[in-house]
Design a protein around this motif. Sequence first.
Motif, PDB file in Angstrom:
ATOM      1  N   VAL A 129      28.293 -96.405  27.574  1.00 37.38           N
ATOM      2  CA  VAL A 129      27.148 -97.315  27.986  1.00 37.38           C
ATOM      3  C   VAL A 129      26.528 -98.023  28.212  1.00 37.38           C
ATOM      4  O   VAL A 129      27.451 -98.167  29.670  1.00 37.38           O
ATOM      5  N   ALA A 130      25.460 -98.022  28.434  1.00 37.58           N
ATOM      6  CA  ALA A 130      24.401 -98.736  29.663  1.00 37.58           C
ATOM      7  C   ALA A 130      23.790 -99.934  28.581  1.00 37.58           C
ATOM      8  O   ALA A 130      23.451 -99.514  27.658  1.00 37.58           O
ATOM      9  N   ARG A 158      13.176 -99.569  29.627  1.00 40.41           N
ATOM     10  CA  ARG A 158      12.631 -98.506  28.625  1.00 40.41           C
ATOM     11  C   ARG A 158      12.944 -97.618  29.753  1.00 40.41           C
ATOM     12  O   ARG A 158      13.142 -96.472  29.124  1.00 40.41           O
ATOM     13  N   LEU A 159      11.791 -97.407  30.746  1.00 36.86           N
ATOM     14  CA  LEU A 159      11.454 -96.040  31.180  1.00 36.86           C
ATOM     15  C   LEU A 159      12.899 -95.674  31.982  1.00 36.86           C
ATOM     16  O   LEU A 159      13.296 -94.686  32.955  1.00 36.86           O
ATOM     17  N   LEU A 160      13.577 -97.028  33.398  1.00 30.25           N
ATOM     18  CA  LEU A 160      15.585 -96.541  33.057  1.00 30.25           C
ATOM     19  C   LEU A 160      15.916 -96.158  31.670  1.00 30.25           C
ATOM     20  O   LEU A 160      16.409 -94.717  32.530  1.00 30.25           O
ATOM     21  N   GLY A 161      15.467 -96.170  30.289  1.00 29.76           N
ATOM     22  CA  GLY A 161      16.734 -95.261  29.423  1.00 29.76           C
ATOM     23  C   GLY A 161      16.533 -94.363  29.150  1.00 29.76           C
ATOM     24  O   GLY A 161      17.252 -93.133  29.320  1.00 29.76           O
ATOM     25  N   ARG A 162      14.191 -93.934  30.241  1.00 34.40           N
ATOM     26  CA  ARG A 162      14.595 -92.644  29.168  1.00 34.40           C
ATOM     27  C   ARG A 162      14.660 -91.660  30.201  1.00 34.40           C
ATOM     28  O   ARG A 162      15.018 -90.452  30.369  1.00 34.40           O
ATOM     29  N   GLU A 163      15.241 -91.970  31.490  1.00 31.11           N
ATOM     30  CA  GLU A 163      15.748 -91.067  32.813  1.00 31.11           C
ATOM     31  C   GLU A 163      17.226 -90.846  32.540  1.00 31.11           C
ATOM     32  O   GLU A 163      17.649 -89.827  32.898  1.00 31.11           O
ATOM     33  N   LEU A 164      17.845 -92.007  32.272  1.00 28.97           N
ATOM     34  CA  LEU A 164      19.346 -91.580  32.086  1.00 28.97           C
ATOM     35  C   LEU A 164      19.371 -91.235  30.562  1.00 28.97           C
ATOM     36  O   LEU A 164      20.636 -89.930  30.373  1.00 28.97           O
ATOM     37  N   ARG A 165      18.860 -90.818  29.798  1.00 34.17           N
ATOM     38  CA  ARG A 165      18.658 -89.911  28.697  1.00 34.17           C
ATOM     39  C   ARG A 165      18.729 -88.891  28.985  1.00 34.17           C
ATOM     40  O   ARG A 165      19.438 -87.916  28.807  1.00 34.17           O
ATOM     41  N   ASP A 166      17.907 -88.234  30.247  1.00 28.44           N
ATOM     42  CA  ASP A 166      17.773 -87.342  30.787  1.00 28.44           C
ATOM     43  C   ASP A 166      18.755 -87.053  31.408  1.00 28.44           C
ATOM     44  O   ASP A 166      19.069 -85.539  31.753  1.00 28.44           O
ATOM     45  N   LEU A 167      19.441 -87.725  32.232  1.00 32.67           N
ATOM     46  CA  LEU A 167      19.961 -87.307  32.943  1.00 32.67           C
ATOM     47  C   LEU A 167      21.418 -86.929  32.268  1.00 32.67           C
ATOM     48  O   LEU A 167      22.232 -86.231  32.661  1.00 32.67           O
ATOM     49  N   HIS A 168      21.567 -88.189  31.268  1.00 35.41           N
ATOM     50  CA  HIS A 168      23.240 -88.364  30.958  1.00 35.41           C
ATOM     51  C   HIS A 168      22.947 -88.374  29.525  1.00 35.41           C
ATOM     52  O   HIS A 168      22.867 -89.274  29.012  1.00 35.41           O
ATOM     53  N   PRO A 169      22.280 -87.308  28.153  1.00 31.71           N
ATOM     54  CA  PRO A 169      22.146 -87.084  27.390  1.00 31.71           C
ATOM     55  C   PRO A 169      23.487 -88.228  26.412  1.00 31.71           C
ATOM     56  O   PRO A 169      23.323 -88.691  25.565  1.00 31.71           O
ATOM     57  N   GLU A 170      24.863 -87.823  26.872  1.00 28.31           N
ATOM     58  CA  GLU A 170      26.130 -88.380  26.181  1.00 28.31           C
ATOM     59  C   GLU A 170      26.127 -89.895  25.713  1.00 28.31           C
ATOM     60  O   GLU A 170      26.890 -90.663  25.496  1.00 28.31           O
ATOM     61  N   THR A 171      25.122 -90.154  27.242  1.00 30.14           N
ATOM     62  CA  THR A 171      25.661 -92.211  27.205  1.00 30.14           C
ATOM     63  C   THR A 171      24.961 -92.887  25.986  1.00 30.14           C
ATOM     64  O   THR A 171      24.058 -92.447  26.287  1.00 30.14           O
ATOM     65  N   ALA A 172      25.713 -93.458  25.651  1.00 28.66           N
ATOM     66  CA  ALA A 172      24.539 -93.868  24.638  1.00 28.66           C
ATOM     67  C   ALA A 172      24.351 -95.743  25.228  1.00 28.66           C
ATOM     68  O   ALA A 172      24.259 -96.441  26.268  1.00 28.66           O
ATOM     69  N   THR A 228      21.889 -86.264  21.396  1.00 29.22           N
ATOM     70  CA  THR A 228      23.049 -87.575  21.611  1.00 29.22           C
ATOM     71  C   THR A 228      23.139 -88.372  21.270  1.00 29.22           C
ATOM     72  O   THR A 228      23.532 -87.306  19.357  1.00 29.22           O
ATOM     73  N   PRO A 229      24.133 -89.592  21.145  1.00 29.63           N
ATOM     74  CA  PRO A 229      24.597 -90.553  19.965  1.00 29.63           C
ATOM     75  C   PRO A 229      24.015 -90.219  19.109  1.00 29.63           C
ATOM     76  O   PRO A 229      24.245 -90.286  17.625  1.00 29.63           O
ATOM     77  N   THR A 230      23.307 -90.799  19.052  1.00 27.75           N
ATOM     78  CA  THR A 230      22.326 -91.423  17.748  1.00 27.75           C
ATOM     79  C   THR A 230      21.611 -90.081  16.610  1.00 27.75           C
ATOM     80  O   THR A 230      22.241 -89.757  15.672  1.00 27.75           O
ATOM     81  N   GLU A 231      21.448 -88.872  17.239  1.00 35.02           N
ATOM     82  CA  GLU A 231      21.286 -87.481  16.978  1.00 35.02           C
ATOM     83  C   GLU A 231      22.321 -87.090  16.256  1.00 35.02           C
ATOM     84  O   GLU A 231      22.827 -87.175  14.632  1.00 35.02           O
ATOM     85  N   TYR A 232      23.748 -87.758  17.027  1.00 34.13           N
ATOM     86  CA  TYR A 232      24.819 -86.895  16.169  1.00 34.13           C
ATOM     87  C   TYR A 232      25.147 -87.883  14.993  1.00 34.13           C
ATOM     88  O   TYR A 232      25.494 -87.419  13.842  1.00 34.13           O
ATOM     89  N   ALA A 233      24.997 -89.039  15.154  1.00 36.87           N
ATOM     90  CA  ALA A 233      25.239 -89.544  14.053  1.00 36.87           C
ATOM     91  C   ALA A 233      24.447 -89.879  12.975  1.00 36.87           C
ATOM     92  O   ALA A 233      24.961 -89.515  11.706  1.00 36.87           O
ATOM     93  N   LEU A 234      23.269 -89.231  12.607  1.00 29.67           N
ATOM     94  CA  LEU A 234      22.237 -88.829  12.059  1.00 29.67           C
ATOM     95  C   LEU A 234      22.452 -87.535  11.621  1.00 29.67           C
ATOM     96  O   LEU A 234      22.950 -87.531  10.224  1.00 29.67           O
ATOM     97  N   LEU A 235      22.877 -86.691  12.554  1.00 31.11           N
ATOM     98  CA  LEU A 235      23.856 -85.345  11.909  1.00 31.11           C
ATOM     99  C   LEU A 235      24.903 -85.543  10.842  1.00 31.11           C
ATOM    100  O   LEU A 235      25.416 -84.543   9.637  1.00 31.11           O
ATOM    101  N   ARG A 236      25.770 -86.393  11.566  1.00 42.46           N
ATOM    102  CA  ARG A 236      26.806 -86.122  10.561  1.00 42.46           C
ATOM    103  C   ARG A 236      27.083 -86.874   9.308  1.00 42.46           C
ATOM    104  O   ARG A 236      27.264 -85.948   7.932  1.00 42.46           O
ATOM    105  N   PHE A 237      25.886 -87.965   8.960  1.00 42.63           N
ATOM    106  CA  PHE A 237      25.975 -88.725   8.310  1.00 42.63           C
ATOM    107  C   PHE A 237      24.901 -87.864   6.662  1.00 42.63           C
ATOM    108  O   PHE A 237      25.527 -87.271   5.924  1.00 42.63           O
ATOM    109  N   LEU A 238      24.378 -86.997   7.140  1.00 42.95           N
ATOM    110  CA  LEU A 238      24.004 -85.642   6.619  1.00 42.95           C
ATOM    111  C   LEU A 238      25.381 -84.971   6.061  1.00 42.95           C
ATOM    112  O   LEU A 238      24.909 -84.003   4.677  1.00 42.95           O
ATOM    113  N   VAL A 239      25.409 -84.571   7.121  1.00 36.83           N
ATOM    114  CA  VAL A 239      26.197 -83.162   6.723  1.00 36.83           C
ATOM    115  C   VAL A 239      27.589 -84.169   5.518  1.00 36.83           C
ATOM    116  O   VAL A 239      27.743 -83.396   4.610  1.00 36.83           O
TER     117      VAL A 239
END
Length: 238
Positions: A62-63, A75-89, A169-180
Amino acid sequence: MSQSPAAVPAGPAAPATVLVVEDEPSIADVLTIALRYHRFEVVTAGSVRQAAALLRELRPDVALLDVMLPDGDGRLLGRELRDLHPETAIVFLTARDAPAEIVGGLALGDDYITKPFNIDEVIARVRAVLRRTRPADFLPARPPLRHGDLELDESTYTVRRAGGAVELTPTEYALLRFLVRNAGTVVTKEQLLRHVWRFEHAAESTVVETYISYLRRKLDPLGPPLITTRRGIGYGLA
Protein backbone atom coordinates in the motif's frame (compact mmCIF):
# COMPACT_ATOMS: atom_id res chain seq x y z
CA MET A 1 -6.19 14.00 13.63
CA SER A 2 -7.11 11.90 16.61
CA GLN A 3 -6.08 8.54 17.94
CA SER A 4 -7.91 6.41 20.42
CA PRO A 5 -6.53 3.33 22.16
CA ALA A 6 -7.91 0.08 20.84
CA ALA A 7 -7.04 -3.56 20.73
CA VAL A 8 -4.88 -4.54 17.77
CA PRO A 9 -7.16 -6.32 15.30
CA ALA A 10 -6.07 -9.34 13.37
CA GLY A 11 -3.97 -8.37 10.36
CA PRO A 12 -2.19 -9.97 7.44
CA ALA A 13 -0.38 -13.24 8.15
CA ALA A 14 2.85 -11.75 6.78
CA PRO A 15 3.43 -8.05 7.51
CA ALA A 16 2.26 -5.83 4.69
CA THR A 17 4.57 -2.99 3.67
CA VAL A 18 3.14 0.54 3.61
CA LEU A 19 5.00 3.35 1.88
CA VAL A 20 4.16 6.71 3.50
CA VAL A 21 5.00 9.74 1.34
CA GLU A 22 4.39 12.80 3.50
CA ASP A 23 6.50 15.96 3.87
CA GLU A 24 5.06 17.03 7.25
CA PRO A 25 7.25 15.26 9.86
CA SER A 26 4.54 15.31 12.55
CA ILE A 27 1.99 13.66 10.26
CA ALA A 28 4.52 11.13 8.98
CA ASP A 29 5.44 10.25 12.57
CA VAL A 30 1.80 9.73 13.60
CA LEU A 31 1.17 7.49 10.59
CA THR A 32 4.37 5.52 11.13
CA ILE A 33 3.73 4.91 14.83
CA ALA A 34 0.12 3.86 14.27
CA LEU A 35 0.88 1.59 11.33
CA ARG A 36 3.74 -0.13 13.17
CA TYR A 37 1.52 -0.55 16.22
CA HIS A 38 -0.91 -2.36 13.94
CA ARG A 39 1.94 -4.60 12.74
CA PHE A 40 2.65 -3.10 9.35
CA GLU A 41 6.09 -2.62 7.91
CA VAL A 42 6.54 1.10 7.21
CA VAL A 43 8.88 2.95 4.86
CA THR A 44 8.72 6.74 4.65
CA ALA A 45 9.68 9.39 2.13
CA GLY A 46 9.31 13.16 2.34
CA SER A 47 9.37 14.00 -1.34
CA VAL A 48 8.60 12.69 -4.81
CA ARG A 49 12.31 12.24 -5.45
CA GLN A 50 12.86 10.16 -2.31
CA ALA A 51 9.81 8.02 -3.03
CA ALA A 52 10.80 7.43 -6.66
CA ALA A 53 14.24 6.26 -5.51
CA LEU A 54 12.66 3.85 -3.00
CA LEU A 55 10.28 2.44 -5.60
CA ARG A 56 13.20 1.26 -7.73
CA GLU A 57 13.95 -1.29 -5.02
CA LEU A 58 10.72 -1.50 -2.99
CA ARG A 59 7.41 -3.11 -3.94
CA PRO A 60 4.97 -1.82 -1.28
CA ASP A 61 1.59 -3.40 -0.66
CA VAL A 62 0.00 0.00 0.00
CA ALA A 63 1.18 3.55 -0.69
CA LEU A 64 -0.18 6.46 1.36
CA LEU A 65 0.55 9.48 -0.83
CA ASP A 66 0.25 13.14 0.06
CA VAL A 67 -0.77 15.15 -2.99
CA MET A 68 1.05 18.42 -2.23
CA LEU A 69 4.73 17.52 -1.92
CA PRO A 70 7.65 19.98 -1.91
CA ASP A 71 9.05 18.82 -5.25
CA GLY A 72 5.98 17.72 -7.16
CA ASP A 73 2.46 16.37 -7.29
CA GLY A 74 1.71 13.12 -5.46
CA ARG A 75 -0.78 12.20 -8.17
CA LEU A 76 2.01 12.07 -10.74
CA LEU A 77 3.91 9.83 -8.35
CA GLY A 78 0.78 7.69 -8.12
CA ARG A 79 0.72 7.28 -11.92
CA GLU A 80 4.39 6.28 -11.91
CA LEU A 81 3.74 3.81 -9.09
CA ARG A 82 0.74 2.35 -10.92
CA ASP A 83 2.87 1.75 -14.02
CA LEU A 84 5.75 0.27 -12.02
CA HIS A 85 3.80 -1.84 -9.51
CA PRO A 86 0.15 -2.16 -10.67
CA GLU A 87 -0.64 -4.50 -7.76
CA THR A 88 0.16 -1.82 -5.15
CA ALA A 89 -2.90 -0.15 -3.63
CA ILE A 90 -2.77 3.66 -3.69
CA VAL A 91 -4.44 5.78 -1.01
CA PHE A 92 -4.21 9.55 -1.36
CA LEU A 93 -3.99 11.48 1.89
CA THR A 94 -4.45 15.21 1.34
CA ALA A 95 -6.00 18.47 2.48
CA ARG A 96 -7.61 18.94 -0.94
CA ASP A 97 -11.27 18.14 -0.34
CA ALA A 98 -13.05 19.71 -3.32
CA PRO A 99 -15.39 17.19 -5.03
CA ALA A 100 -13.43 17.42 -8.29
CA GLU A 101 -10.19 16.62 -6.43
CA ILE A 102 -11.76 13.60 -4.73
CA VAL A 103 -13.24 12.28 -7.98
CA GLY A 104 -9.90 12.71 -9.74
CA GLY A 105 -8.07 10.95 -6.93
CA LEU A 106 -10.48 8.02 -6.95
CA ALA A 107 -10.07 7.68 -10.71
CA LEU A 108 -6.33 7.22 -10.22
CA GLY A 109 -6.05 5.50 -6.85
CA ASP A 110 -7.93 3.07 -4.65
CA ASP A 111 -9.02 5.43 -1.86
CA TYR A 112 -8.89 9.12 -0.92
CA ILE A 113 -8.69 10.44 2.64
CA THR A 114 -8.88 14.13 3.46
CA LYS A 115 -6.99 15.94 6.21
CA PRO A 116 -7.49 16.35 9.08
CA PHE A 117 -8.06 12.63 9.46
CA ASN A 118 -8.78 10.16 12.21
CA ILE A 119 -5.89 7.72 12.46
CA ASP A 120 -8.21 4.78 13.18
CA GLU A 121 -10.00 5.48 9.90
CA VAL A 122 -6.68 5.47 8.04
CA ILE A 123 -5.81 2.07 9.51
CA ALA A 124 -9.26 0.74 8.62
CA ARG A 125 -8.96 1.95 5.03
CA VAL A 126 -5.48 0.47 4.65
CA ARG A 127 -6.90 -2.86 5.80
CA ALA A 128 -9.83 -2.48 3.40
CA VAL A 129 -7.60 -2.08 0.34
CA LEU A 130 -5.43 -4.97 1.55
CA ARG A 131 -8.50 -7.20 1.59
CA ARG A 132 -8.67 -6.57 -2.15
CA THR A 133 -4.96 -6.94 -2.87
CA ARG A 134 -4.03 -9.68 -0.37
CA PRO A 135 -7.28 -11.58 0.20
CA ALA A 136 -5.47 -14.80 1.10
CA ASP A 137 -4.27 -13.12 4.31
CA PHE A 138 -7.83 -12.38 5.44
CA LEU A 139 -10.07 -14.99 3.86
CA PRO A 140 -10.14 -18.78 4.08
CA ALA A 141 -9.48 -20.62 0.84
CA ARG A 142 -12.57 -20.75 -1.32
CA PRO A 143 -13.45 -21.97 -4.81
CA PRO A 144 -12.73 -19.46 -7.58
CA LEU A 145 -15.54 -17.19 -8.73
CA ARG A 146 -16.59 -18.13 -12.26
CA HIS A 147 -18.73 -16.55 -14.94
CA GLY A 148 -18.54 -18.15 -18.37
CA ASP A 149 -14.88 -18.24 -19.39
CA LEU A 150 -13.93 -15.80 -16.60
CA GLU A 151 -12.32 -17.01 -13.37
CA LEU A 152 -11.36 -14.97 -10.28
CA ASP A 153 -9.24 -16.63 -7.61
CA GLU A 154 -9.88 -14.74 -4.36
CA SER A 155 -7.03 -16.51 -2.58
CA THR A 156 -4.32 -15.39 -4.98
CA TYR A 157 -5.91 -12.23 -6.45
CA THR A 158 -5.59 -13.55 -9.99
CA VAL A 159 -7.97 -13.30 -12.94
CA ARG A 160 -8.09 -15.48 -16.03
CA ARG A 161 -10.28 -15.34 -19.10
CA ALA A 162 -10.37 -18.16 -21.63
CA GLY A 163 -7.26 -19.51 -19.92
CA GLY A 164 -5.32 -16.26 -20.32
CA ALA A 165 -4.09 -14.22 -17.36
CA VAL A 166 -5.54 -10.72 -16.94
CA GLU A 167 -3.49 -8.17 -14.99
CA LEU A 168 -5.79 -5.89 -12.99
CA THR A 169 -5.19 -3.08 -10.53
CA PRO A 170 -6.76 -3.48 -7.05
CA THR A 171 -9.74 -1.28 -7.93
CA GLU A 172 -10.30 -2.99 -11.28
CA TYR A 173 -10.28 -6.35 -9.49
CA ALA A 174 -12.74 -5.16 -6.83
CA LEU A 175 -15.08 -3.80 -9.51
CA LEU A 176 -14.98 -7.01 -11.57
CA ARG A 177 -15.47 -9.16 -8.47
CA PHE A 178 -18.59 -7.18 -7.52
CA LEU A 179 -19.99 -7.59 -11.03
CA VAL A 180 -19.30 -11.34 -11.01
CA ARG A 181 -20.88 -11.77 -7.57
CA ASN A 182 -23.96 -10.01 -8.89
CA ALA A 183 -24.03 -11.73 -12.29
CA GLY A 184 -27.53 -11.99 -13.69
CA THR A 185 -28.56 -8.60 -12.33
CA VAL A 186 -27.96 -5.00 -13.30
CA VAL A 187 -26.05 -3.11 -10.61
CA THR A 188 -26.47 0.64 -10.44
CA LYS A 189 -23.69 3.19 -10.51
CA GLU A 190 -24.60 4.17 -6.94
CA GLN A 191 -24.19 0.55 -5.79
CA LEU A 192 -20.76 0.35 -7.40
CA LEU A 193 -19.64 3.63 -5.84
CA ARG A 194 -20.81 2.45 -2.42
CA HIS A 195 -19.46 -1.11 -2.49
CA VAL A 196 -16.27 -0.71 -4.53
CA TRP A 197 -15.15 2.81 -3.66
CA ARG A 198 -16.95 3.17 -0.28
CA PHE A 199 -18.20 6.48 -1.64
CA GLU A 200 -21.72 7.45 -0.60
CA HIS A 201 -22.43 10.72 -2.37
CA ALA A 202 -20.87 10.91 -5.83
CA ALA A 203 -23.74 10.39 -8.25
CA GLU A 204 -22.10 12.78 -10.74
CA SER A 205 -18.71 11.06 -10.57
CA THR A 206 -17.34 9.54 -13.77
CA VAL A 207 -15.02 7.16 -11.91
CA VAL A 208 -17.31 4.15 -12.54
CA GLU A 209 -17.44 4.77 -16.29
CA THR A 210 -13.67 5.22 -16.33
CA TYR A 211 -12.99 1.89 -14.63
CA ILE A 212 -15.60 0.02 -16.68
CA SER A 213 -13.68 1.25 -19.73
CA TYR A 214 -10.39 0.00 -18.22
CA LEU A 215 -11.90 -3.45 -17.63
CA ARG A 216 -13.31 -3.68 -21.14
CA ARG A 217 -9.93 -2.85 -22.64
CA LYS A 218 -8.34 -5.71 -20.72
CA LEU A 219 -11.12 -8.33 -21.00
CA ASP A 220 -12.59 -7.85 -24.47
CA PRO A 221 -9.45 -8.86 -26.43
CA LEU A 222 -9.75 -12.34 -24.85
CA GLY A 223 -13.35 -13.05 -25.88
CA PRO A 224 -16.78 -11.61 -26.69
CA PRO A 225 -17.73 -8.34 -24.95
CA LEU A 226 -18.43 -9.23 -21.32
CA ILE A 227 -19.68 -6.11 -19.54
CA THR A 228 -23.06 -4.78 -20.63
CA THR A 229 -24.44 -1.28 -20.12
CA ARG A 230 -28.08 -0.61 -19.26
CA ARG A 231 -28.15 3.06 -20.17
CA GLY A 232 -29.35 5.25 -17.34
CA ILE A 233 -29.38 2.32 -14.90
CA GLY A 234 -26.06 0.52 -14.54
CA TYR A 235 -23.96 -2.45 -15.59
CA GLY A 236 -24.10 -6.22 -15.75
CA LEU A 237 -22.31 -9.22 -17.25
CA ALA A 238 -23.24 -10.82 -20.58
